[in-house]
Design a protein around this motif. Sequence first.
Motif, PDB file in Angstrom:
ATOM      1  N   VAL A 272       7.024   3.927  -1.119  1.00 54.85           N
ATOM      2  CA  VAL A 272       7.459   2.785  -1.928  1.00 54.85           C
ATOM      3  C   VAL A 272       8.986   2.739  -1.971  1.00 54.85           C
ATOM      4  O   VAL A 272       9.593   1.665  -1.975  1.00 54.85           O
ATOM      5  N   SER A 273       9.628   3.927  -1.963  1.00 56.40           N
ATOM      6  CA  SER A 273      11.089   3.963  -2.008  1.00 56.40           C
ATOM      7  C   SER A 273      11.729   3.484  -0.722  1.00 56.40           C
ATOM      8  O   SER A 273      12.905   3.165  -0.703  1.00 56.40           O
ATOM      9  N   SER A 274      10.947   3.458   0.363  1.00 58.55           N
ATOM     10  CA  SER A 274      11.574   3.212   1.668  1.00 58.55           C
ATOM     11  C   SER A 274      11.656   1.734   2.002  1.00 58.55           C
ATOM     12  O   SER A 274      11.692   1.383   3.180  1.00 58.55           O
ATOM     13  N   SER A 275      11.664   0.862   1.005  1.00 58.49           N
ATOM     14  CA  SER A 275      11.811  -0.584   1.207  1.00 58.49           C
ATOM     15  C   SER A 275      10.653  -1.222   1.962  1.00 58.49           C
ATOM     16  O   SER A 275      10.710  -2.405   2.266  1.00 58.49           O
ATOM     17  N   LEU A 276       9.609  -0.440   2.278  1.00 61.44           N
ATOM     18  CA  LEU A 276       8.434  -1.062   2.896  1.00 61.44           C
ATOM     19  C   LEU A 276       7.794  -1.975   1.864  1.00 61.44           C
ATOM     20  O   LEU A 276       7.838  -1.700   0.666  1.00 61.44           O
ATOM     21  N   ASN A 277       7.173  -3.056   2.336  1.00 62.26           N
ATOM     22  CA  ASN A 277       6.555  -3.971   1.389  1.00 62.26           C
ATOM     23  C   ASN A 277       5.127  -3.525   1.078  1.00 62.26           C
ATOM     24  O   ASN A 277       4.147  -4.126   1.495  1.00 62.26           O
ATOM     25  N   ILE A 278       5.014  -2.408   0.347  1.00 65.42           N
ATOM     26  CA  ILE A 278       3.701  -1.886  -0.013  1.00 65.42           C
ATOM     27  C   ILE A 278       3.677  -1.607  -1.502  1.00 65.42           C
ATOM     28  O   ILE A 278       4.718  -1.532  -2.152  1.00 65.42           O
ATOM     29  N   GLY A 279       2.462  -1.453  -2.016  1.00 64.37           N
ATOM     30  CA  GLY A 279       2.306  -1.320  -3.460  1.00 64.37           C
ATOM     31  C   GLY A 279       1.980   0.095  -3.873  1.00 64.37           C
ATOM     32  O   GLY A 279       1.841   0.991  -3.045  1.00 64.37           O
ATOM     33  N   LYS A 280       1.895   0.271  -5.171  1.00 65.96           N
ATOM     34  CA  LYS A 280       1.601   1.593  -5.698  1.00 65.96           C
ATOM     35  C   LYS A 280       0.316   1.605  -6.510  1.00 65.96           C
ATOM     36  O   LYS A 280      -0.166   2.670  -6.884  1.00 65.96           O
TER      37      LYS A 280
ATOM     38  N   GLY B 271      -0.419   0.492  -1.160  1.00 70.79           N
ATOM     39  CA  GLY B 271      -1.291  -0.384  -1.934  1.00 70.79           C
ATOM     40  C   GLY B 271      -1.121  -1.830  -1.540  1.00 70.79           C
ATOM     41  O   GLY B 271      -0.195  -2.186  -0.812  1.00 70.79           O
ATOM     42  N   LEU B 272      -2.030  -2.648  -1.977  1.00 70.67           N
ATOM     43  CA  LEU B 272      -2.006  -4.065  -1.637  1.00 70.67           C
ATOM     44  C   LEU B 272      -1.688  -4.959  -2.821  1.00 70.67           C
ATOM     45  O   LEU B 272      -1.288  -6.105  -2.646  1.00 70.67           O
ATOM     46  N   PHE B 273      -1.898  -4.450  -4.038  1.00 71.13           N
ATOM     47  CA  PHE B 273      -1.776  -5.299  -5.225  1.00 71.13           C
ATOM     48  C   PHE B 273      -0.381  -5.916  -5.352  1.00 71.13           C
ATOM     49  O   PHE B 273      -0.222  -7.126  -5.424  1.00 71.13           O
ATOM     50  N   VAL B 274       0.631  -5.039  -5.400  1.00 68.35           N
ATOM     51  CA  VAL B 274       1.985  -5.521  -5.679  1.00 68.35           C
ATOM     52  C   VAL B 274       2.485  -6.479  -4.592  1.00 68.35           C
ATOM     53  O   VAL B 274       3.022  -7.547  -4.906  1.00 68.35           O
ATOM     54  N   PRO B 275       2.302  -6.155  -3.282  1.00 67.15           N
ATOM     55  CA  PRO B 275       2.740  -7.130  -2.269  1.00 67.15           C
ATOM     56  C   PRO B 275       2.080  -8.487  -2.439  1.00 67.15           C
ATOM     57  O   PRO B 275       2.738  -9.522  -2.291  1.00 67.15           O
ATOM     58  N   VAL B 276       0.782  -8.478  -2.773  1.00 69.80           N
ATOM     59  CA  VAL B 276       0.093  -9.765  -2.947  1.00 69.80           C
ATOM     60  C   VAL B 276       0.666 -10.497  -4.154  1.00 69.80           C
ATOM     61  O   VAL B 276       0.848 -11.720  -4.119  1.00 69.80           O
ATOM     62  N   ILE B 277       0.985  -9.747  -5.228  1.00 69.18           N
ATOM     63  CA  ILE B 277       1.560 -10.405  -6.412  1.00 69.18           C
ATOM     64  C   ILE B 277       2.922 -11.025  -6.066  1.00 69.18           C
ATOM     65  O   ILE B 277       3.202 -12.174  -6.409  1.00 69.18           O
TER      66      ILE B 277
END
Lengths: 703, 703
Positions: free
Chosen positions: B117-125, B401-407
């Motif tokens: 998550v810290s690496s600027s990838l567009n992924i969720g937690k 994760g997928l939640f945060v990117p989708v939000i």
Amino acid sequence: MALLNGLAADEESSAVLHEPLLLRRSRSNTTSQIAIVGSNPCPIESLDYEFSAAFVVFATSNLGLTLSASLITAFIAPEAAGSGIPEVKAYLNGVDAPAIFSFRTLLVKIVGSILAVSSSLNIGKAGPMVHTGACIAAIMGQGGSKKFRLTWKWLQVFKNDRDRRDLVTCGSAAGIAAAFRAPVGGVLFALEEMASWWRSALLWRAFFTTAVVAIVLRALVDVCLRGECGLFGKGGLIMYDVTSENISYHLSDVPPVLLLAVIGGILGSVYNHLLNKLLQIYNLINRKGTAYKIILACVISISTSCLLFGLPWIASCRPCPSDTSEPCPTIGRSGNYKKFQCPPGYYNDLASLFFNTNDDAIKNLFSKDTDTEFHRTSMLLFFATCFLLSTFSYGIVVPAGLFVPVIVTGAAYGRLVGMCVGSTNLNHGLFAVLGSASLLGGSMRMTVSLCVIILELTDNLLLLPLIMIVLLISKTVADVFNGNIYDLIMTLKGFPYLEAHAEPYMRQLTVGDVVTGPLQIFHGIEKVGNIVHVLKTTGHNGFPVVDEPPLSSSPVLFGLIVRAHLITLLKKKSFLTTPTLLGSDAFSQFSADDFAKKGLDHGDQIGDIELSEEELDMFVDLHPFTNTSPYTVVETMSLSKALILFREVGLRHLLVIPKVSGRVPVVGILTRHDFMPNHILNLHPRLLRSRWRRLRFPLPRLS
Amino acid sequence: MALLNGLAADEESSAVLHEPLLLRRSRSNTTSQIAIVGSNPCPIESLDYEFSAAFVVFATSNLGLTLSASLITAFIAPEAAGSGIPEVKAYLNGVDAPAIFSFRTLLVKIVGSILAVSSSLNIGKAGPMVHTGACIAAIMGQGGSKKFRLTWKWLQVFKNDRDRRDLVTCGSAAGIAAAFRAPVGGVLFALEEMASWWRSALLWRAFFTTAVVAIVLRALVDVCLRGECGLFGKGGLIMYDVTSENISYHLSDVPPVLLLAVIGGILGSVYNHLLNKLLQIYNLINRKGTAYKIILACVISISTSCLLFGLPWIASCRPCPSDTSEPCPTIGRSGNYKKFQCPPGYYNDLASLFFNTNDDAIKNLFSKDTDTEFHRTSMLLFFATCFLLSTFSYGIVVPAGLFVPVIVTGAAYGRLVGMCVGSTNLNHGLFAVLGSASLLGGSMRMTVSLCVIILELTDNLLLLPLIMIVLLISKTVADVFNGNIYDLIMTLKGFPYLEAHAEPYMRQLTVGDVVTGPLQIFHGIEKVGNIVHVLKTTGHNGFPVVDEPPLSSSPVLFGLIVRAHLITLLKKKSFLTTPTLLGSDAFSQFSADDFAKKGLDHGDQIGDIELSEEELDMFVDLHPFTNTSPYTVVETMSLSKALILFREVGLRHLLVIPKVSGRVPVVGILTRHDFMPNHILNLHPRLLRSRWRRLRFPLPRLS
């Protein structure tokens, strides 16, 4: 709901008819503007008549409303009495109580509930609204009402058990959604409290139903915000807005809240116990006849009027606060500061709570910045009165809910605790919210749904952790003493409610231990006279069909046929003169609708079918109409396992087959009644009942 | 979660290392303070080096973090890659994927998720947190971790399937509760999306779990409000506070919202489709070896860095608003107005979104009174970038994760719609909330739980009717095209997930049609050598035990024995020299713990047991260890009915008995795999696959 509010307000305006009289009185006494406790500064003779007149008007209008409600309930639809939630819950478990979803019941429930709530009785409207929602759903599910000429062709698709059950679940969700303007809470209520079986698709449908409710409510609020509702007020989506800018509570605020939760749990279980005992007494009275029912309702109404009118005299007059935005004291129909017997510039806090709709009373109690509005004695009196009135009022023969009385009582209890605790970061309004939560948790024993309902009622997310902890503690404490209020009522009504879990002693019994005979079996091709005889002499609803030689080499269990289908076959009278196999040609005379689930109480009875002697000697081929793959268990299976199958799959009949082949291919049928603890205890009195209600066989070493 | 936030913020500060450079540059150009679109007013040669250096630092730190995350994931616990929600969902359905709940996986999931998550990838937690919660629960359920010497005696009580499943359900509820500070939403998520079986008691326990989460979070917020959290900020229970004083919307605002919901549903299904296809391609790459996996992760990281750093150059510089409370432009680590390449007094809106944590980006997008903050082109670019990056980033070998990117993507989409619609009563922030709801509904296909999560995220109850309608429409629209994102991933992973409903063609098949042989049967008293041979040559986990003469008069099905218990018996080596019945004395050598459910992957294998020739010739009495009342169905039962029994009761083995007695007493065993559509289609290729994916036998008249 707006309708209910409005009518309640109407009644309220009749209840305050006496205010102008009191006003005149107090104007003539402006010199004695000191807080006076329970005494009347005026010469008694000049006011006696006015107060008596006011009381007579108040009590008579209450009595009239209660009487009308109880008359229509007792004579037109006795099934509409009470909350309706236990009946709907039992229906969703598979118990069809007669006439609970008839059109008659629906009408009486709506009208009776409006009359009863308006009559100052301390009863709620949420339960009746759940029943109303479920009723509408059930009537839609049976294709409308034939009696009242309201039928729609397209509703025929719902004519089966599962769809009707789903509709009723959605209907009860809609009821709570409408009563509390809590759409998500409604779905969760239906899930947690009502439904016995739950599917993902049902969640989605219930959510859709309550979404429609929310949107319709929102649209009505829109109309009311433009001031076009008249008496119904402005409305709003959130019922009791308790949002404070910054609620900050710390660790030190938690101990009083825990105490509140524990005592709330105990109070909740006491409430359930008291209600249970009272309902038993009321049942004895009500059983004596309709006249007794109505007299009981009238007695409760008069007592309520006396209490509501009498108790405020005890309360002290309190000086109006200087910084209030409302007029104080209020002269008119609605407001927080009722004058009652007080001089100008003073208000009676107890009267302010009593002469108000329940909704407004809750709003008052939940409000912030009102810590000084009520006196401790008044609050104690209000709490005790609500507690007693709500238990005494429930069992009378009018539609009556439990939710709102419990919320009011809980709010008073919470305020009391808040007053005793003294200064914390939580104001008394928040204590009232937590008090309501604790009493609801202690009485209804729900968790998630109550949490969301309270959240939606008050729109206060910051309070969430505290509400969760209060609900959990009060539920846990109350569970030690007795059961959920609705379960107690269901037991009183004698519904054979099937619990999801097996009792511990069921592990020690096999299916064979509880199956009782004699078993009625039909042959694959059966004589008509035989079928009629069996249907007339037994009350069974399912019969095993067995093929014997020459149809098969040895006796084989062919399947299970239900009473309703047998009656359909007998009604069509397409009998055979000789015992021959028909095959699928048999269906040519029937349409799918013939075998569709009939509406409640609309099924034909065997007594209605008249057959000639000749017809009774003919045959009918049951094969095409038999369920050829019924669920079966071996007679040696443990009873608890059979219960899990019965309950999880949602069966009505479970066939028991022998362990060793060679005998008859079926040894019995299990129905819901065979799993009832009472039935099992009667069959096996050897099961010991311990202090903790766990039943078991005596240990072999001891016996 | 606070930890994640903090680390993300750390990384963020490295991502803005270049700002001082840019600042210096813009100071030397104060004369050209005009909004400049995509061009650089400075002499290129003087800045080239500085921007390159900034990019190198940005990209290198991102690459380093991604590389570490992917290295530990690929080499230590490949099971920790991805969201983890599909694995947990499959586990709760009865599918034990190997090592998903090991201590190793837990550690890698936590550390890897923080790094990724810290690496600027567009992924969720959120997904990893659900998996983390489930992992902790599962490890507790197996009594701790023996390997890491973390065991507790009292945890032994959970050593059975049901309690472990309940614990894992509660763990996943806690995950969502912690990720979104949404305790009620967490319970509902576990109920709606994760759990395959649900009991009332479980609801209560999940609620308790999330209540603890809520209270711990509240306590941490308390600490942070006192300013003792340093980098972690102030926190608060509500993540994105979007409360407007008076949200009033009318009928005219509904059509754009409906349009938003429909397009959101379509976008959601496109998202699922794209992700599904990409995962198939990634699977091909990942299967080639660990090196390929890591290279793929690095390529995605570098592409992400390039996009994030490159795209803001296209955006126009916008003048700072005069009425903002924040400093503008922001020079430092956090804020809404990033300067990037702009002159003083201007900010780059796209950079403000990109160089921010996802949480802050969502907060920005959800905010009210920011309708003029973003330009339409920037928002379109942001939406497209998020949409693509979130699909491309999910499949790489890091916890994601997928939640945060989708939000985030949904919020950008909603803002875009809001900008296109023009003036309504709803501000762009509310449109962003609705956009997130529509994309979540279109992709995840939940209703109630998403509704409550969004409610708890934003604390905006007045928006509830709109959110409900948006979720329902987007879910319905998306359901037309494909399935839930987690179901698609489960299918890709090959989990035999058992749906709750039967497919229509299953009604046309009987149980006998899908049972395949050869069936392995044990006798009541069986030779050790025989047992070892069968266990070694088959992979079955359950075996029917049949008693034959002389033990009974005819062959009788005695029960079912499972592999784990047979292995326990073989391990104890308490064999009999002659075939005799032992009775309950057999238990004297065993403790209850021997037959308790072993931890995942900790069961003994048959290959580990060494037996002498002499022992192989001895006997073992299986009667005391056999489940004597397994669930059975008749071979002629319809497959869909058998499926309902199998699924509702939660079985692993279902015995099939013959219709007519006299033959062998059992004809087969049904397991989960026998109900899989693929298996059935292979057995019955005659089943027609129509355009609408409904399978059926060809009609008799046509064939």
